[in-house]
Design a protein around this motif. Structure first.
Motif, PDB file in Angstrom:
ATOM      1  N   ARG A   8       2.719 -16.273  -4.265  1.00 47.25           N
ATOM      2  CA  ARG A   8       1.960 -16.136  -3.017  1.00 47.25           C
ATOM      3  C   ARG A   8       0.661 -15.435  -3.366  1.00 47.25           C
ATOM      4  NH1 ARG A   8       6.331 -16.711   0.535  1.00 47.25           N
ATOM      5  NH2 ARG A   8       8.279 -16.081  -0.398  1.00 47.25           N
ATOM      6  N   TYR A  21       0.408 -12.999   6.779  1.00 46.45           N
ATOM      7  CA  TYR A  21       0.683 -14.235   6.063  1.00 46.45           C
ATOM      8  C   TYR A  21      -0.143 -14.253   4.785  1.00 46.45           C
ATOM      9  CZ  TYR A  21      -3.763 -15.824   8.058  1.00 46.45           C
ATOM     10  OH  TYR A  21      -5.078 -15.934   8.417  1.00 46.45           O
ATOM     11  N   THR A  25       0.794 -20.533  -0.989  1.00 44.10           N
ATOM     12  CA  THR A  25       2.117 -20.347  -1.574  1.00 44.10           C
ATOM     13  C   THR A  25       2.372 -21.528  -2.499  1.00 44.10           C
ATOM     14  OG1 THR A  25       2.886 -19.252   0.434  1.00 44.10           O
ATOM     15  CG2 THR A  25       4.567 -20.027  -1.088  1.00 44.10           C
ATOM     16  N   ILE A  78       8.526 -20.456   2.160  1.00 42.82           N
ATOM     17  CA  ILE A  78       7.184 -20.739   1.653  1.00 42.82           C
ATOM     18  C   ILE A  78       6.183 -21.021   2.773  1.00 42.82           C
ATOM     19  CG2 ILE A  78       7.956 -21.496  -0.609  1.00 42.82           C
ATOM     20  CD1 ILE A  78       7.709 -24.406   0.405  1.00 42.82           C
ATOM     21  N   LYS A  79       6.670 -21.431   3.953  1.00 41.78           N
ATOM     22  CA  LYS A  79       5.771 -21.787   5.048  1.00 41.78           C
ATOM     23  C   LYS A  79       6.477 -21.592   6.365  1.00 41.78           C
ATOM     24  CE  LYS A  79       2.154 -24.153   6.834  1.00 41.78           C
ATOM     25  NZ  LYS A  79       1.615 -23.434   7.929  1.00 41.78           N
ATOM     26  N   ASN A  81       5.806 -22.282  10.577  1.00 42.00           N
ATOM     27  CA  ASN A  81       4.998 -22.833  11.663  1.00 42.00           C
ATOM     28  C   ASN A  81       5.542 -22.265  12.964  1.00 42.00           C
ATOM     29  OD1 ASN A  81       3.348 -24.596  10.079  1.00 42.00           O
ATOM     30  ND2 ASN A  81       5.109 -25.950   9.881  1.00 42.00           N
ATOM     31  N   PRO A 106       4.870 -15.343   3.688  1.00 37.52           N
ATOM     32  CA  PRO A 106       4.656 -16.747   3.362  1.00 37.52           C
ATOM     33  C   PRO A 106       3.355 -17.245   4.004  1.00 37.52           C
ATOM     34  CG  PRO A 106       6.112 -16.584   5.230  1.00 37.52           C
ATOM     35  CD  PRO A 106       5.808 -15.172   4.793  1.00 37.52           C
ATOM     36  N   ALA A 107       3.022 -18.501   3.754  1.00 39.27           N
ATOM     37  CA  ALA A 107       1.942 -19.157   4.484  1.00 39.27           C
ATOM     38  C   ALA A 107       2.400 -19.345   5.936  1.00 39.27           C
ATOM     39  CB  ALA A 107       1.620 -20.500   3.837  1.00 39.27           C
ATOM     40  N   MET A 108       1.454 -19.358   6.881  1.00 35.77           N
ATOM     41  CA  MET A 108       1.834 -19.442   8.289  1.00 35.77           C
ATOM     42  C   MET A 108       0.770 -20.179   9.087  1.00 35.77           C
ATOM     43  SD  MET A 108       2.643 -16.403  11.081  1.00 35.77           S
ATOM     44  CE  MET A 108       1.104 -15.547  10.874  1.00 35.77           C
ATOM     45  N   THR A 109       1.218 -20.937  10.074  1.00 28.64           N
ATOM     46  CA  THR A 109       0.346 -21.569  11.062  1.00 28.64           C
ATOM     47  C   THR A 109       0.891 -21.228  12.435  1.00 28.64           C
ATOM     48  OG1 THR A 109      -0.168 -23.394   9.572  1.00 28.64           O
ATOM     49  CG2 THR A 109      -0.529 -23.781  11.925  1.00 28.64           C
ATOM     50  N   TRP A 128       9.885 -23.650   6.100  1.00 28.99           N
ATOM     51  CA  TRP A 128       9.994 -24.403   4.859  1.00 28.99           C
ATOM     52  C   TRP A 128      10.385 -23.372   3.806  1.00 28.99           C
ATOM     53  CZ3 TRP A 128       8.011 -29.567   3.789  1.00 28.99           C
ATOM     54  CH2 TRP A 128       7.646 -30.255   4.946  1.00 28.99           C
TER      55      TRP A 128
END
Length: 132
Positions: A8, A21, A25, A78-79, A81, A106-109, A128
């Motif tokens: 990350r 976030y 990643t 890893i993600k 949403n 993690p990555a986030m939206t 994810w």
């Protein structure tokens, strides 16, 4: 070995994240990928509370249950949403977020939308994950 773990990072030249976030990643090759359906704020009996924060609490409980069913933990995510139909109480959500992730984000939206699958659902969170 660097190629055998999830990485990350926030690359140079990009603004710092505006929330909890990570911009990027990276998962190594040959990892098992897991994708959840959006988890909602229903309790174990299928009841969906009226209040957003109660739905958030139940959603994170459901996330933990789904993760544990596959022997996954936050390090594998890893993600994320997040979709919501009304303003999120970020202090409350980040309290639950910290219980799940600590400081390993993690990555986030995040998206605000007019409605989700049922009219009473106010928030839905999809994950994810990858197992190295």
């Amino acid at each position: 070995m660097e190629n055998s773990k999830i990485i990350r990072k926030n690359p140079a030249g990009v603004h710092s994240p505006v929330g909890n976030y990570t911009h990027l990643t990276k998962i190594p090759r040959n990892s098992e990928l897991y994708v959840t359906s959006g988890q909602i704020g229903a309790d174990q009996h299928g009841n969906i509370p009226d209040k957003m924060n109660e739905q958030i609490r139940n959603t994170f409980r459901n996330i933990q249950t789904v993760l544990h069913a596959e022997e996954l933990s936050s390090e594998h995510i890893i993600k994320v949403n997040i979709w919501a139909t009304e303003k999120i109480d970020w202090d409350f959500l980040y309290e639950k977020w910290a219980e799940l992730f600590g400081l390993d984000y993690p990555a986030m939206t995040v998206g605000y939308i007019s409605e989700l699958g049922l009219p009473e659902i106010k928030i839905e969170i999809e994950l994810w994950a990858a197992k190295v």
